[in-house]
Design a protein around this motif. Structure first.
Motif, PDB file in Angstrom:
ATOM      1  N   LEU A   2      63.585  16.376  36.741  1.00 55.68           N
ATOM      2  CA  LEU A   2      64.188  15.478  37.730  1.00 55.68           C
ATOM      3  C   LEU A   2      65.166  16.244  38.610  1.00 55.68           C
ATOM      4  N   VAL A  38      63.448  18.341  41.329  1.00 55.57           N
ATOM      5  CA  VAL A  38      62.730  17.703  42.447  1.00 55.57           C
ATOM      6  C   VAL A  38      63.553  16.651  43.181  1.00 55.57           C
ATOM      7  N   MET A  39      64.700  16.266  42.627  1.00 55.83           N
ATOM      8  CA  MET A  39      65.504  15.237  43.298  1.00 55.83           C
ATOM      9  C   MET A  39      66.054  15.750  44.620  1.00 55.83           C
ATOM     10  N   GLY A  40      65.948  14.907  45.613  1.00 56.89           N
ATOM     11  CA  GLY A  40      66.574  15.219  46.891  1.00 56.89           C
ATOM     12  C   GLY A  40      66.005  16.431  47.590  1.00 56.89           C
ATOM     13  N   THR A  41      64.722  16.778  47.285  1.00 56.16           N
ATOM     14  CA  THR A  41      64.177  17.966  47.923  1.00 56.16           C
ATOM     15  C   THR A  41      63.175  17.643  49.014  1.00 56.16           C
ATOM     16  N   ARG A  42      62.913  16.347  49.259  1.00 58.38           N
ATOM     17  CA  ARG A  42      61.973  16.011  50.325  1.00 58.38           C
ATOM     18  C   ARG A  42      60.678  16.799  50.197  1.00 58.38           C
ATOM     19  N   GLU A  43      59.893  16.438  49.242  1.00 54.42           N
ATOM     20  CA  GLU A  43      58.652  17.196  49.071  1.00 54.42           C
ATOM     21  C   GLU A  43      57.780  17.093  50.316  1.00 54.42           C
ATOM     22  N   LEU A  97      64.872   5.288  40.615  1.00 49.96           N
ATOM     23  CA  LEU A  97      66.017   6.021  41.169  1.00 49.96           C
ATOM     24  C   LEU A  97      65.585   7.404  41.674  1.00 49.96           C
ATOM     25  N   ALA A  98      64.731   8.080  40.887  1.00 43.19           N
ATOM     26  CA  ALA A  98      64.356   9.443  41.261  1.00 43.19           C
ATOM     27  C   ALA A  98      63.351   9.447  42.406  1.00 43.19           C
ATOM     28  N   GLY A 106      65.658   8.468  45.355  1.00 42.53           N
ATOM     29  CA  GLY A 106      65.928   9.895  45.534  1.00 42.53           C
ATOM     30  C   GLY A 106      64.815  10.656  46.230  1.00 42.53           C
ATOM     31  N   ARG A 107      63.700   9.979  46.504  1.00 39.91           N
ATOM     32  CA  ARG A 107      62.563  10.580  47.218  1.00 39.91           C
ATOM     33  C   ARG A 107      62.009  11.836  46.553  1.00 39.91           C
ATOM     34  N   ALA A 108      62.176  11.940  45.254  1.00 34.19           N
ATOM     35  CA  ALA A 108      61.604  13.086  44.559  1.00 34.19           C
ATOM     36  C   ALA A 108      60.099  12.885  44.413  1.00 34.19           C
TER      37      ALA A 108
END
Lengths: 344, 304
Positions: free
Chosen positions: A334, A337-342, B80-81, B85-87
């Protein structure tokens, strides 16, 4: 459409994210140990002792577990860099282990110079074949490899169960396990009294090879381009995306199969059920923690190898089930990959 | 095949299909909103443990409630993620499932010690539907089941109504087909997607609960064994529709129940491992043949 897990344009620096992710994972483990009511100090003490506490812990536990994690981590990175997610490494690992055991038992009498390469090659081929099904389903029917590789994990589990109670069962026919493979088919130990074996060198050479492939070859560049910006690679770079992804995924499966063969050839020397304690999934965390870069994956594999080794000690000495460390893997995934705008 | 065996096979099919159908209904809601939830397996597992703990503490229905809450908690992490969080959805879902295996293992160890299979969980015994259970063949197969099976059947029209007849359902499907357009039209995309994921987690949690309370009768580490992933294939076969999901779940239930049938009738032509692998192979075959014909929500597994 392809899926890329590679964190790009991360708001945090790459290395900082790696360190924070692993730290958060450990923190979560401590937190949940406390909440669940385990003796935190005793658990962590056992974890440390099992991972780094002695010469034996380092050379016969941590490094031994880091080998499959490194090979499988590289396997995941190869697919993911091209835009394919191989969630089925557990299955390819098992397929590789079955094939390696079959060859390893059959080559009794052959010289090591032939028996060992044949055993490892069997794993490579089996892993690639196991991956051929999802690749075919993706190329022909548009089925995402995520689900198909995942489902094949359970088929592989059944296949191992069948192999060790059927065609590959030990001659004594007592337990669901195979006969030991021929001595010539085994990866030699690096030190006479410790369990660490030549597979470590194989894995490190693979990491170097993959780094060279990514950074110094046209094919490696095309592969990365296909994953990072498929449209641009297709139009500007004239990269044909589908063959690149297909080959990368097959390579990923082949590597994962090799991982299974190395485990049989270097550690277990026989096939039995649950040979892997979930290496195929742990290695996803390894690859992401290493930001899909071969050099960093080596470090990540060592960290998770230590964690796996420590988990065993934690179960024995502190009564904490070994699956507890999967919390660390989850948090690492998590956090990476969180907040990385894949990109998609 | 004699009739008694056929009835036993049919009843086992319905029993085994129940947790699959519940999870598939949940996954269908989540996917209609554009979220491919691989954490559904984790939600089921959390639901199973919640059910075991709840049932021991306050009876089977307390188990259902706690199982539902536990399934929702796991889904909350995914929401949430991956939504807020757009993961990456795939990685986040994998993380939720792995985390659920770890946490349920730890909690089960503390709650039950090493009792494992010897654990006595109060279960939801089958209840016969008056009159209908007297119908020959069909009666004992369909109308002598656990209350959770009836709940599942009742939930099918409810989910259909929610998806296709309510404002929430419209917004959810818009978020799953064209999130940018939906956002422009004033839909709070992340909010409706999150609610879809949570509803899905609640249903998967009940699914895990039914596994414990109406099928196995105990909790063991990793006991869901990929049922959540099969539910994902069921959603594809059921074409993202609740009725389709129920029918597809029955097919997978039958594929699983074949094991009991073969065991009971003493047939040993095929190794039992082939039967173990059958539901997963069936799922692969389904994906290959059904994906082309049924269309997934356009923005499935994509953020924004």
């Amino acid at each position: 459409m392809t899926t890329v897990a590679m964190p790009r344009a991360a708001p945090l620096g790459g290395l900082a994210r790696t360190v924070i992710a692993f730290g958060l994972g450990l923190l979560a483990l401590v937190l949940f140990l406390a909440v669940a009511g385990f003796d935190v100090a005793a658990s962590l003490e056992a974890l440390w002792r099992g991972a780094f506490g002695s010469r034996y812990a380092i050379l016969s536990a941590t490094l031994v577990r880091a080998v499959p994690l490194l090979i499988l981590g590289l396997a995941f990175a190869l697919g993911a860099r091209a835009g394919g997610l191989n969630i089925g490494m557990e299955g390819q690992f098992a397929a590789g282990a079955i094939a390696a055991t079959w060859v390893g038992v059959s080559v009794a009498g052959a010289p090591a110079a032939m028996a060992l390469p044949a055993t490892l090659l069997a794993g490579v081929i089996a892993g690639a074949l196991w991956m051929a099904v999802p690749v075919l389903l993706r190329a022909r029917f548009g089925v995402t490899e995520v689900i198909s590789t995942l489902l094949l994990n359970f088929v592989a589990e059944a296949a191992v169960s069948w192999a060790v109670s059927g065609p590959l069962q030990e001659s004594a026919r007592t337990y669901p396990q195979s006969d030991p493979i021929a001595l010539a088919a085994r990866l030699p130990r690096l030190l006479p009294t410790e369990r660490i074996h030549l597979g470590l060198v194989v894995a490190l050479l693979l990491a170097i090879g993959m780094a060279v492939f990514f950074h110094r070859t046209r094919a490696g560049f095309a592969l990365k381009a296909a994953g990072a910006a498929p449209e641009a690679a297709r139009i500007v770079g004239r990269v044909r995306i589908t063959p690149v992804v297909v080959l990368a995924l097959l390579g990923s499966g082949a590597l994962a199969g090799l991982g299974g063969a190395v485990e049989v050839s270097g550690v277990s020397h026989a096939l039995y059920q649950r040979l892997s304690p979930g290496y195929g999934f742990t290695a996803i965390a390894v690859a992401l923690l290493g930001r899909l870069r071969p050099g960093a994956i080596v470090i990540a594999a060592l960290l998770f190898g230590a964690l796996e080794a420590g988990a065993g000690a934690m179960q024995r000495d502190a009564g904490v089930p070994a699956v507890a460390v999967m919390v660390v893997q989850a948090v690492v995934l998590l956090a990476m990959v969180m907040g990385t705008r894949e990109s998609r | 095949m004699d009739l008694e065996l056929l009835i036993a096979f049919g009843a086992a099919t319905v029993r085994v299909a129940t947790p699959l159908a519940l999870a598939a209904l949940g996954e269908a809601i989540s996917e209609r909103g554009g979220v491919l939830n691989l954490g559904i397996e984790g939600s089921m597992l959390a639901g199973a443990l919640g059910a075991a703990i709840g049932a021991i503490a306050g009876g089977p229905w307390a188990g259902v409630a706690l199982g539902m809450a536990a399934g929702m908690s796991a889904a909350m992490v995914l929401a949430l993620a991956a939504v807020v969080g757009r993961a990456d959805q795939i990685i986040s879902g994998t993380a939720v499932t792995l985390g659920a295996i770890g946490l349920t293992g730890m909690i089960a160890q503390q709650a039950f010690g090493t009792a494992g299979a010897g654990l006595a969980v109060p279960t939801l015994a089958p209840v016969g539907v008056p009159l209908l259970e007297q119908v020959p063949v069909l009666g004992p197969i369909v109308f002598r089941q656990s209350p959770l099976t009836y709940l599942t059947v009742a939930l099918v029209p409810v989910v259909a109504w929610l998806l296709f007849r309510t404002r929430f359902g419209l917004e959810l499907r818009a978020a799953g087909e064209a999130p940018l357009g939906a956002a422009a039209a004033g839909v709070r995309v992340r909010m409706v997607r999150s609610l879809g994921v949570l509803a899905g987690g609640a249903l998967a949690g009940i699914g895990g609960a039914s596994l414990v309370l109406a099928q196995v009768g105990t909790f063991t580490e990793r006991m869901t064994a990929g049922r959540g992933f099969i539910a994902i294939a069921i959603v594809v076969l059921g074409r993202w529709h609740p009725v389709g999901a129920l029918l597809a779940a029955l097919l997978f239930g039958a594929a699983t129940a074949l094991q009991f049938l073969f065991q009971a009738s003493g047939i040993t032509v095929v190794p039992y491992q082939v039967l173990l692998a059958l539901p997963y192979l069936l799922a692969l075959a389904v994906l290959a043949t059904a994906v082309g014909r049924a269309r997934a929500p356009a923005a499935l597994a994509r953020n924004e």
